[in-house]
Scaffold this active site. Structure first.
Site, short mmCIF file in Angstrom:
data_model
loop_
_atom_site.label_atom_id
_atom_site.label_comp_id
_atom_site.label_asym_id
_atom_site.label_seq_id
_atom_site.Cartn_x
_atom_site.Cartn_y
_atom_site.Cartn_z
N GLU A 266 0.88 -1.18 0.00
CA GLU A 266 0.00 0.00 0.00
C GLU A 266 0.90 1.21 0.00
O GLU A 266 1.59 1.49 0.98
CB GLU A 266 -0.90 -0.03 1.21
N GLU A 397 3.90 13.38 -4.38
CA GLU A 397 3.18 13.27 -3.12
C GLU A 397 3.90 14.14 -2.07
O GLU A 397 5.04 13.87 -1.71
CB GLU A 397 3.18 11.80 -2.65
P1 NAD Z 1 8.70 4.78 4.02
O1 NAD Z 1 8.53 3.99 2.77
O2 NAD Z 1 9.85 5.71 4.10
O3 NAD Z 1 8.84 3.82 5.28
C1 NAD Z 1 7.86 2.85 5.60
C2 NAD Z 1 8.51 1.72 6.36
O4 NAD Z 1 9.43 1.05 5.50
C3 NAD Z 1 9.30 2.15 7.59
O5 NAD Z 1 9.06 1.24 8.63
C4 NAD Z 1 10.73 2.06 7.11
O6 NAD Z 1 11.66 1.83 8.14
C5 NAD Z 1 10.66 0.87 6.18
N1 NAD Z 1 11.73 0.79 5.17
C6 NAD Z 1 12.41 1.79 4.59
N2 NAD Z 1 13.31 1.30 3.72
C7 NAD Z 1 13.21 -0.05 3.76
C8 NAD Z 1 13.88 -1.11 3.10
N3 NAD Z 1 14.84 -0.91 2.20
N4 NAD Z 1 13.50 -2.38 3.38
C9 NAD Z 1 12.52 -2.64 4.25
N5 NAD Z 1 11.87 -1.66 4.93
C10 NAD Z 1 12.20 -0.39 4.68
O7 NAD Z 1 7.32 5.52 4.23
P2 NAD Z 1 6.97 6.62 5.34
O8 NAD Z 1 7.67 7.89 4.95
O9 NAD Z 1 7.18 6.03 6.68
O10 NAD Z 1 5.38 6.77 5.14
C11 NAD Z 1 4.79 7.63 4.23
C12 NAD Z 1 4.38 6.91 2.95
O11 NAD Z 1 3.46 5.86 3.26
C13 NAD Z 1 3.65 7.79 1.97
O12 NAD Z 1 4.11 7.57 0.67
C14 NAD Z 1 2.19 7.34 2.09
O13 NAD Z 1 1.39 7.58 0.97
C15 NAD Z 1 2.36 5.90 2.34
N6 NAD Z 1 1.14 5.34 2.94
C16 NAD Z 1 0.33 4.56 2.16
C17 NAD Z 1 -0.87 4.05 2.67
C18 NAD Z 1 -1.78 3.22 1.81
O14 NAD Z 1 -2.64 2.55 2.35
N7 NAD Z 1 -1.64 3.21 0.49
C19 NAD Z 1 -1.23 4.33 4.00
C20 NAD Z 1 -0.38 5.14 4.76
C21 NAD Z 1 0.81 5.63 4.22
#
Ligand code: NAD
Length: 503
Positions: A266, A397
């Site tokens: 997601e 975004e």
């Molecule tokens: P992010 O992708 O930076 O991080 C999300 C998670 O992934 C964190 O726990 C992070 O530590 C982990 N992560 C980062 N790099 C990784 C890797 N290489 N391997 C494994 N895990 C890794 O996202 P964010 O900045 O925390 O959240 C914001 C984003 O989430 C926005 O783009 C938003 O749209 C999205 N989001 C989507 C939904 C949905 O349902 N579509 C809901 C909420 C948020």
């Protein structure tokens, strides 16, 4: 004492145990530090001060958690669905009993306003209840008969799974993934976001106090590129449910390729709210304002692009700007606050950079466009007008309380603009012309569309995006399809001829 001061005092008391002990890992029913003893900080979005130490884990901690999840899998997956249901209902009840503690802790850790977060724990409990009720029938399949064979399908839990969550509404989002995984009979290793790890620790403690056996849910804190990466690469983890940015999703897919990981993503969105001049403008404006300025705009389904028919563009923009200017920005625990501080200075810097980009690209800042105060990560609710869809403020975004308004003339223009983005999570459509609504929804590229409605979540309905917004769907039985394998067993109904070879 003001209500805000009382709330801050309450939050301090609620967070005290986590502050004293640190936000450590939770593996096999035990609270444990990172193997290396390393720590990182979680900081307050309100003033940048440290809230608590957090375990900074690496591959060794993930390996320990996966071993616990693997050892617990046999027992949990063979626990009858009705029994799993009863335990998960107790988890829901325990979440409800501690809803205020969860909400206050989450507000302090994320900067989200209490008026929205007070419902987050309740929604988390609702997720547990909904998926718990489906646990008894989760393995059921179908029987199909041919004259010679009887085929029976059934589902079985895929194995230990990894859940990786973002920082925006961490408690609710985690339950969305963890509840169906547990209901399906999977065991879980959860890697919460490094910016807001506190409520994940509360969730596992609450779940175990309600009867969830040790090792069934494990939490490992740490950075994405170390702890998160190892989780996605671990051979004993059979699937990864990930919520976060699109480019992280793509990294996870690469990391999981070696072990053929099943993934559910997601991801981001740049969701249009399209308002035609025949719409109920009052309701459309209220919904657009709500969907971008609630939850600090740090919401995947936020209506971040406002596409308005040219005949009503000035009026709609004036009304949205007026509302944006009157929205209260303040401390997340102030009951009057609508927009709290953004999660982290790094994210604030990203959001502020779009104020500069908007001016450079020739858009008008009709409201906001500036930082608020000199402490914490507060930004003003912002509206960009006179924008075009090719500007970065319309394509990327921003994930803050920032709305980009663009005018269109015809239905074809609206559709082309709405679809001209890499994302395809949600779309909101406002028109009183039924035929137009059908034509538009037939062609909009989005996983979820709401017509004349704000975003009302219905758990039995599918949630997820198309294009760069995601892979897979949550909700209803779709969640179970992800966490379970479907198998088929075929029995003969009559003695059929088996070709004799080599005889
Ligand atoms: P992010 O992708 O930076 O991080 C999300 C998670 O992934 C964190 O726990 C992070 O530590 C982990 N992560 C980062 N790099 C990784 C890797 N290489 N391997 C494994 N895990 C890794 O996202 P964010 O900045 O925390 O959240 C914001 C984003 O989430 C926005 O783009 C938003 O749209 C999205 N989001 C989507 C939904 C949905 O349902 N579509 C809901 C909420 C948020």
């Amino acid at each position: 004492m003001s209500i805000l001061d009382q709330n801050i005092e309450k939050a301090r008391n609620y967070m005290q145990p986590l502050v004293e002990a640190g936000v450590l890992n939770h593996i096999d029913g035990q609270t444990v530090p990172a193997h290396s003893g390393a720590l990182m900080d979680t900081i307050s979005p309100v003033d940048g001060t440290k809230l608590a130490d957090v375990a900074k884990s690496d591959a060794a901690d993930i390996d320990a958690a996966v071993a616990a999840a693997k050892a617990a899998f046999r027992g949990w997956s063979q626990t009858p669905g009705a029994e799993r249901r009863n335990i998960l209902i107790k988890v829901a009840e325990a979440i409800e009993a501690r809803a205020e503690e969860i909400a206050f802790t989450e507000c302090m850790d994320t900067g989200q306003a209490l008026r929205f977060m007070s419902k987050a724990a309740i929604r988390g409990a609702a997720n547990f209840r909904f998926f718990a009720d489906q646990a008894p029938g989760a393995e059921d399949g179908e029987v199909s008969r041919t004259p010679t064979q009887m085929n029976t399908t059934s589902r079985r839990p895929v194995g230990p799974v990894g859940v990786i969550t973002p920082w925006n509404t961490p408690f609710m989002l985690s339950t969305w993934k963890i509840a169906p995984a547990l209901a399906a009979g999977c065991t879980v290793v959860h890697k919460p976001a490094e910016f807001s790890p506190m409520t994940a620790k509360l969730l596992v403690e609450i779940a175990e106090s309600a009867g969830l056996p040790p090792g069934v849910l494990n939490v490992v804190n740490g950075l994405g590129e170390t702890a998160g990466k190892r989780l996605t690469e671990h051979p004993d983890i059979k699937a990864i449910a990930f919520v976060g940015e699109s480019r992280t999703g793509s990294m996870i897919m690469k990391q999981g390729a070696e072990t053929l990981k099943r993934v559910h993503f997601e991801l981001g969105g740049k969701n249009p709210v399209i308002i035609f001049d025949d719409a109920d403008i009052d309701r459309a404006v209220d919904a657009a304002v709500f969907m971008i300025y609630s939850l600090n705009g740090e919401r995947c389904t936020s209506s971040s692009r406002l596409l308005v028919q040219s005949s009503i563009y000035d009026e709609v923009c004036a009304r949205v700007a007026d509302a944006a200017k009157r929205i209260k920005v303040g401390h997340p625990l102030d009951p009057d606050t609508v927009v709290g501080p953004l999660i982290h200075p790094v994210h604030e810097e990203k959001v502020l950079s779009y104020f500069v980009k908007a001016k450079d690209q020739g858009a008008t800042i009709a409201a906001g466009g500036e930082k608020v105060g000199d402490q914490g990560n507060f930004v003003a609710p912002t509206l960009f007008t006179n924008a075009t869809n090719d500007m970065s403020i319309a394509q990327e975004e921003i994930f803050g309380p920032v709305l980009t308004a663009i005018s269109f003339d015809t239905e074809d223009d609206a559709l082309a603009m709405a679809n001209d983005t890499q994302y395809g999570l949600a779309a909101y459509l406002w028109t009183n012309d039924l035929n137009r609504a059908i034509r538009m929804t037939d062609q909009l590229q989005a996983g979820m569309m709401w017509v004349n409605s704000e975003n009302i979540r219905h758990l039995p309905s599918p949630f997820g995006g198309v294009k760069a917004s995601g892979i897979g769907r949550d909700g209803g039985d779709w969640s179970f399809d992800f966490y379970m394998e479907t198998v088929n067993v075929s029995f003969p109904r009559a003695e059929h001829r088996i070709p004799k070879l080599g005889g």
